[in-house]
Write a protein that holds these residues in place. Sequence first.
Motif, PDB file in Angstrom:
ATOM      1  N   MET A  88      46.123  89.815  90.389  1.00  0.00           N
ATOM      2  CA  MET A  88      46.989  90.986  90.226  1.00  0.00           C
ATOM      3  C   MET A  88      47.050  91.752  91.551  1.00  0.00           C
ATOM      4  O   MET A  88      46.035  91.871  92.251  1.00  0.00           O
ATOM      5  CB  MET A  88      46.443  91.905  89.132  1.00  0.00           C
ATOM      6  N   PRO A  89      48.210  92.276  91.899  1.00  0.00           N
ATOM      7  CA  PRO A  89      48.308  93.044  93.155  1.00  0.00           C
ATOM      8  C   PRO A  89      47.358  94.238  93.149  1.00  0.00           C
ATOM      9  O   PRO A  89      47.227  94.937  92.134  1.00  0.00           O
ATOM     10  CB  PRO A  89      49.763  93.520  93.171  1.00  0.00           C
ATOM     11  N   CYS A  90      46.713  94.467  94.282  1.00  0.00           N
ATOM     12  CA  CYS A  90      45.789  95.600  94.383  1.00  0.00           C
ATOM     13  C   CYS A  90      46.573  96.924  94.384  1.00  0.00           C
ATOM     14  O   CYS A  90      47.805  96.946  94.520  1.00  0.00           O
ATOM     15  CB  CYS A  90      44.938  95.481  95.648  1.00  0.00           C
ATOM     16  N   GLY A  91      45.857  98.012  94.244  1.00  0.00           N
ATOM     17  CA  GLY A  91      46.498  99.321  94.168  1.00  0.00           C
ATOM     18  C   GLY A  91      47.294  99.687  95.404  1.00  0.00           C
ATOM     19  O   GLY A  91      48.373 100.288  95.318  1.00  0.00           O
ATOM     20  N   VAL A  92      46.766  99.302  96.575  1.00  0.00           N
ATOM     21  CA  VAL A  92      47.487  99.620  97.822  1.00  0.00           C
ATOM     22  C   VAL A  92      48.817  98.868  97.852  1.00  0.00           C
ATOM     23  O   VAL A  92      49.864  99.430  98.196  1.00  0.00           O
ATOM     24  CB  VAL A  92      46.612  99.288  99.049  1.00  0.00           C
ATOM     25  N   CYS A  93      48.783  97.599  97.486  1.00  0.00           N
ATOM     26  CA  CYS A  93      50.036  96.819  97.481  1.00  0.00           C
ATOM     27  C   CYS A  93      51.019  97.380  96.459  1.00  0.00           C
ATOM     28  O   CYS A  93      52.228  97.423  96.709  1.00  0.00           O
ATOM     29  CB  CYS A  93      49.744  95.343  97.203  1.00  0.00           C
ATOM     30  N   ARG A  94      50.535  97.807  95.297  1.00  0.00           N
ATOM     31  CA  ARG A  94      51.436  98.398  94.297  1.00  0.00           C
ATOM     32  C   ARG A  94      52.137  99.616  94.882  1.00  0.00           C
ATOM     33  O   ARG A  94      53.328  99.839  94.672  1.00  0.00           O
ATOM     34  CB  ARG A  94      50.647  98.781  93.031  1.00  0.00           C
ATOM     35  N   GLN A  95      51.396 100.441  95.621  1.00  0.00           N
ATOM     36  CA  GLN A  95      51.990 101.637  96.206  1.00  0.00           C
ATOM     37  C   GLN A  95      53.007 101.268  97.289  1.00  0.00           C
ATOM     38  O   GLN A  95      54.059 101.903  97.407  1.00  0.00           O
ATOM     39  CB  GLN A  95      50.898 102.556  96.766  1.00  0.00           C
ATOM     40  N   VAL A  96      52.705 100.240  98.079  1.00  0.00           N
ATOM     41  CA  VAL A  96      53.660  99.817  99.118  1.00  0.00           C
ATOM     42  C   VAL A  96      54.929  99.268  98.469  1.00  0.00           C
ATOM     43  O   VAL A  96      56.056  99.584  98.889  1.00  0.00           O
ATOM     44  CB  VAL A  96      53.007  98.788 100.068  1.00  0.00           C
ATOM     45  N   ILE A  97      54.768  98.474  97.416  1.00  0.00           N
ATOM     46  CA  ILE A  97      55.943  97.976  96.686  1.00  0.00           C
ATOM     47  C   ILE A  97      56.752  99.163  96.156  1.00  0.00           C
ATOM     48  O   ILE A  97      57.986  99.188  96.226  1.00  0.00           O
ATOM     49  CB  ILE A  97      55.501  97.042  95.533  1.00  0.00           C
ATOM     50  N   SER A  98      56.044 100.156  95.645  1.00  0.00           N
ATOM     51  CA  SER A  98      56.683 101.337  95.063  1.00  0.00           C
ATOM     52  C   SER A  98      57.589 102.074  96.049  1.00  0.00           C
ATOM     53  O   SER A  98      58.580 102.700  95.659  1.00  0.00           O
ATOM     54  CB  SER A  98      55.592 102.291  94.562  1.00  0.00           C
ATOM     55  N   GLU A  99      57.262 101.976  97.337  1.00  0.00           N
ATOM     56  CA  GLU A  99      58.060 102.672  98.352  1.00  0.00           C
ATOM     57  C   GLU A  99      59.493 102.149  98.390  1.00  0.00           C
ATOM     58  O   GLU A  99      60.420 102.890  98.698  1.00  0.00           O
ATOM     59  CB  GLU A  99      57.395 102.505  99.726  1.00  0.00           C
TER      60      GLU A  99
END
Length: 139
Positions: A88-99
């Motif tokens: 599963m994507p880590c939290g940092v990657c989720r936030q970058v995707i969210s941008e």
Amino acid sequence: MDNIELSKAAISAMERAYAPYSGCRVGAALLCSDGSIFTGCNIENAAFGPTVCAERTAIFKAISEGKRAFVKMAVAGGKNGTVNEAFMPCGVCRQVISEFCSDDFEILCVSTDGIAVFKLSDLLPMRFSPENVKGSDNL
Ligand code: THU
């Protein structure tokens, strides 16, 4: 580009992982709305902190090539390079995707059970997004 093809691209990207410390090889494949695909792998570092995940490698490659609109991303990973459970994507990657992505952006997580499909809003509910910052006097 169907989910199986995109997942295969993520699995292929695992081969290019640089993961001498964790032994976890991770690959990602990002489908842009113009049909182009950017892949990424995790790239580790002896200092540990500079390590970058496969998902961010893929999205940063795409952004740096001028892409801004994305449809979905497949992620595959495995300890010792073999896919078993979903990575599963880590939290940092989720936030970058969210941008860069809307709530309905799809994240395909590959495992031996198949491909689990999540929306960004499933993986990062109640997110802090660019909308929270736009309109600030400093922008
Ligand atoms: N990793 C990724 O590439 N993506 C994630 O979302 C989670 C973790 C990588 C970073 C590191 O090289 C290894 O997996 C173990 O954490």
